[in-house]
Design an enzyme around this catalytic site. Structure first.
Site, PDB file in Angstrom:
ATOM      1  N   TYR A 292     -28.203  89.782  23.626  1.00  0.00           N
ATOM      2  CA  TYR A 292     -27.615  91.226  23.997  1.00  0.00           C
ATOM      3  C   TYR A 292     -26.230  91.303  23.767  1.00  0.00           C
ATOM      4  O   TYR A 292     -25.586  90.282  24.388  1.00  0.00           O
ATOM      5  CB  TYR A 292     -28.169  91.484  25.445  1.00  0.00           C
ATOM      6  CG  TYR A 292     -27.911  92.885  25.668  1.00  0.00           C
ATOM      7  CD1 TYR A 292     -28.251  94.063  25.268  1.00  0.00           C
ATOM      8  CD2 TYR A 292     -26.981  93.246  26.645  1.00  0.00           C
ATOM      9  CE1 TYR A 292     -27.833  95.323  25.641  1.00  0.00           C
ATOM     10  CE2 TYR A 292     -26.586  94.416  27.277  1.00  0.00           C
ATOM     11  CZ  TYR A 292     -27.074  95.542  26.664  1.00  0.00           C
ATOM     12  OH  TYR A 292     -26.688  96.796  27.060  1.00  0.00           O
TER      13      TYR A 292
ATOM     14  N   ASP B 103     -19.619  85.683  21.809  1.00  0.00           N
ATOM     15  CA  ASP B 103     -19.969  86.652  22.810  1.00  0.00           C
ATOM     16  C   ASP B 103     -19.837  86.220  24.311  1.00  0.00           C
ATOM     17  O   ASP B 103     -20.995  85.210  24.519  1.00  0.00           O
ATOM     18  CB  ASP B 103     -21.068  87.532  22.740  1.00  0.00           C
ATOM     19  CG  ASP B 103     -21.165  88.718  23.785  1.00  0.00           C
ATOM     20  OD1 ASP B 103     -20.290  88.785  24.798  1.00  0.00           O
ATOM     21  OD2 ASP B 103     -22.007  89.635  23.484  1.00  0.00           O
TER      22      ASP B 103
ATOM     23  N   LYS C 126     -17.410  91.172  32.561  1.00  0.00           N
ATOM     24  CA  LYS C 126     -17.721  90.628  33.844  1.00  0.00           C
ATOM     25  C   LYS C 126     -16.748  90.080  34.656  1.00  0.00           C
ATOM     26  O   LYS C 126     -15.978  90.690  35.292  1.00  0.00           O
ATOM     27  CB  LYS C 126     -18.924  89.890  33.737  1.00  0.00           C
ATOM     28  CG  LYS C 126     -19.941  90.612  32.445  1.00  0.00           C
ATOM     29  CD  LYS C 126     -21.344  89.933  32.923  1.00  0.00           C
ATOM     30  CE  LYS C 126     -22.535  90.544  32.021  1.00  0.00           C
ATOM     31  NZ  LYS C 126     -23.299  91.457  32.663  1.00  0.00           N
TER      32      LYS C 126
HETATM   33  N1  PLP Z   1     -22.477  91.016  25.933  1.00  0.00           N
HETATM   34  C1  PLP Z   1     -23.015  90.042  26.793  1.00  0.00           C
HETATM   35  C2  PLP Z   1     -23.489  88.827  26.344  1.00  0.00           C
HETATM   36  C3  PLP Z   1     -23.705  90.783  27.954  1.00  0.00           C
HETATM   37  O1  PLP Z   1     -24.389  90.058  28.646  1.00  0.00           O
HETATM   38  C4  PLP Z   1     -23.374  92.169  28.230  1.00  0.00           C
HETATM   39  C5  PLP Z   1     -23.944  92.796  29.412  1.00  0.00           C
HETATM   40  O2  PLP Z   1     -24.791  92.368  30.157  1.00  0.00           O
HETATM   41  C6  PLP Z   1     -22.650  92.816  27.432  1.00  0.00           C
HETATM   42  C7  PLP Z   1     -22.126  92.105  26.063  1.00  0.00           C
HETATM   43  C8  PLP Z   1     -22.550  94.246  27.607  1.00  0.00           C
HETATM   44  O3  PLP Z   1     -21.407  94.575  28.592  1.00  0.00           O
HETATM   45  P1  PLP Z   1     -21.305  95.725  29.434  1.00  0.00           P
HETATM   46  O4  PLP Z   1     -22.775  95.849  30.143  1.00  0.00           O
HETATM   47  O5  PLP Z   1     -20.075  95.769  30.282  1.00  0.00           O
HETATM   48  O6  PLP Z   1     -21.220  96.896  28.440  1.00  0.00           O
END
Ligand code: PLP
Length: 450
Positions: free
Chosen positions: A155, A250, A282
């Site tokens: 994700y 990511d 985060k």
């Molecule tokens: N990338 C990863 C690995 C994530 O776990 C998340 C959210 O859980 C995101 C991107 C997206 O972040 P946001 O919820 O701050 O848009």
């Protein structure tokens, strides 16, 4: 709330939360502002939280829970940490948002650059979604190519092109997983199984000169914790370099949590070279909406105003959010990482002991102090493996833990997070809740499969 032994909720009724949920469903789709909060996959009404301190959440009915969500990762120091609170108060008293450059944003990016060696420059944004969306645009602008390769079960936020995760066949063009994602957008995304370098090679053999970037969770935590097998990340670097595509790591979830330099700090550096771009969120926002993407200066310089790839944000680098993020990162001392290890190991060990005693098949997987419990046996290497688990058992377990005053993520596919504030009192509450939760699972076996 950190006073000795907060009271656990003894029974299911949550009248104040129920009333709020009813109000919410009238004016907010599904009653929530992010879908997983609605308890859709586990059933029931979500407790509405009134306050949080340290490792504890308190709901509007006055029940206290040990928090194993930690706001889905950010609260690494625990809730309302005094240093972060002081930074927020102090900064907010001087203005909420300027729409001009300010010092905190420079200091936060310097802190990121100092921690993650391959990141020479970074740009601040407001969410992990914006970070990955912007990194993809930059990769497309840099390479002049349009396709993106991602892994099933990873994700990266709700970016149109990255919502595709269905179709685990080699070089399958994914169908949109969400209504509203145009086929033209999903059609630019190639989805292959995680931990499968042969599938990546095959996708490049077919579409190599069209692929702008491979994006991967540094160590996936959104299908449960499924770490890269040895050599997988390095293999991605080798293939992308050979094919002229960028590698985007990511680290929105793993960044500054798995180690001071995130997953890269645990697994890198790679002889094959570092990822070109990283995304963060985060922890670096300390519970406020700030995130970042960064990497080699030569790539980052393609962003406006120094380059032709446009990217912007009214609130990007917000002083209050960046002050919270900076105080959080500066608070991430070696002692904090040691406590995360101790608390997560104690909770995971007790969980596996209790589930084993009750004869419940399960497997625990790790990425630093991040872990998750799969209700199945055998290694989980990819999304298909992760889906092949007993989600009904998780549901029974989840509600058993909630009744015992422990708030797990309400999904079998999520990481359990601890904070440095998970002290012995918090860990003990988890230990006390486990036997009844395990019994709830075995009772559910008897009901479902007499
Ligand atoms: N990338 C990863 C690995 C994530 O776990 C998340 C959210 O859980 C995101 C991107 C997206 O972040 P946001 O919820 O701050 O848009």
């Amino acid at each position: 709330m950190t006073s000795a032994q907060p009271s656990a909720p003894q029974s299911a009724p949550l009248p104040a939360s129920d009333a709020l949920f009813e109000r919410a469903t009238k004016v907010i789709p599904g009653g929530v502002n992010s879908p997983v909060r609605a308890f859709g996959s586990v059933g029931g009404t979500p407790p509405f939280m009134a306050s949080a301190e340290g490792a504890w959440l308190r709901d509007v009915d006055g029940n206290d829970y040990v928090d194993l969500i930690c706001s889905w990762g950010p609260m690494i120091l625990g809730h309302t940490h005094p240093d972060v609170l002081a930074a927020v108060h102090q900064t907010a008293s001087k203005g909420f948002s300027f729409g001009t450059p300010s010092e905190h944003e420079v200091a936060l990016v310097e802190e990121i650059v100092a921690r993650v060696e391959p990141v020479e420059q970074a740009r601040l944004v407001n969410s992990g979604t914006e970070a990955t969306m912007s990194a993809i645009r930059l990769a497309r602008g840099y390479t002049g190519r349009s396709k993106v390769l991602k892994f099933a079960g990873c994700y990266h936020g709700h970016v149109d092109a990255l919502l595709a995760s269905a179709g685990s066949g080699v070089a399958t063009f994914a169908l949109p997983d969400s209504a509203g994602v145009p086929a033209s957008s999903a059609g630019e995304t190639i989805v292959v199984p995680y931990n499968d370098l042969a599938a990546v090679e095959a996708a490049f053999a077919e579409h190599g000169d069209e692929i702008a970037a491979v994006i991967t969770e540094a160590s996936p935590g959104n299908m449960g914790v499924v770490p890269p097998r040895p050599g997988f990340t390095a293999g991605l670097r080798r293939i992308t370099t050979a094919q002229g595509a960028l590698l985007i790591s990511d680290e929105v979830m793993t960044g500054f949590r798995c180690s001071p330099a995130g997953w890269y700090g645990l697994e890198g550096p790679y002889a094959e070279g570092a990822p070109d771009l990283f995304t963060f969120g985060k922890v670096m926002g300390g519970g406020f909406p700030t995130a970042a993407f960064g990497g080699r200066a030569e790539v980052m310089q393609r962003l406006a105003p120094s380059g032709p790839v446009y990217q912007a944000g009214t609130l990007s680098g917000n002083p209050v959010a960046t002050a919270a993020g900076l105080a959080t990162l500066r608070g991430c001392t070696p002692a904090v990482y040691e406590r995360l290890d101790v608390a997560s190991k104690a909770i995971a060990q007790a969980t596996t002991d209790e589930l084993s005693r009750a004869g419940i098949p399960h497997r625990i997987q790790w990425a630093g102090s991040m872990f998750s419990v799969f209700f199945r046996e055998g290694e989980v290497r990819n999304y298909d493996d992760a889906k092949d688990q007993d989600t009904a058992a998780f549901t029974a377990f989840f509600h058993g833990m909630l009744r015992g005053g422990v708030h797990l993520p309400p999904s079998a596919f999520e990481t359990w997070f601890v904070s440095a504030a998970h002290d012995d009192a918090a860990v003990n509450r988890v230990l006390e809740a486990l036997p009844a939760a395990a019994k709830a699972v075995t009772d559910s076996f008897a009901t479902i499969r007499p």
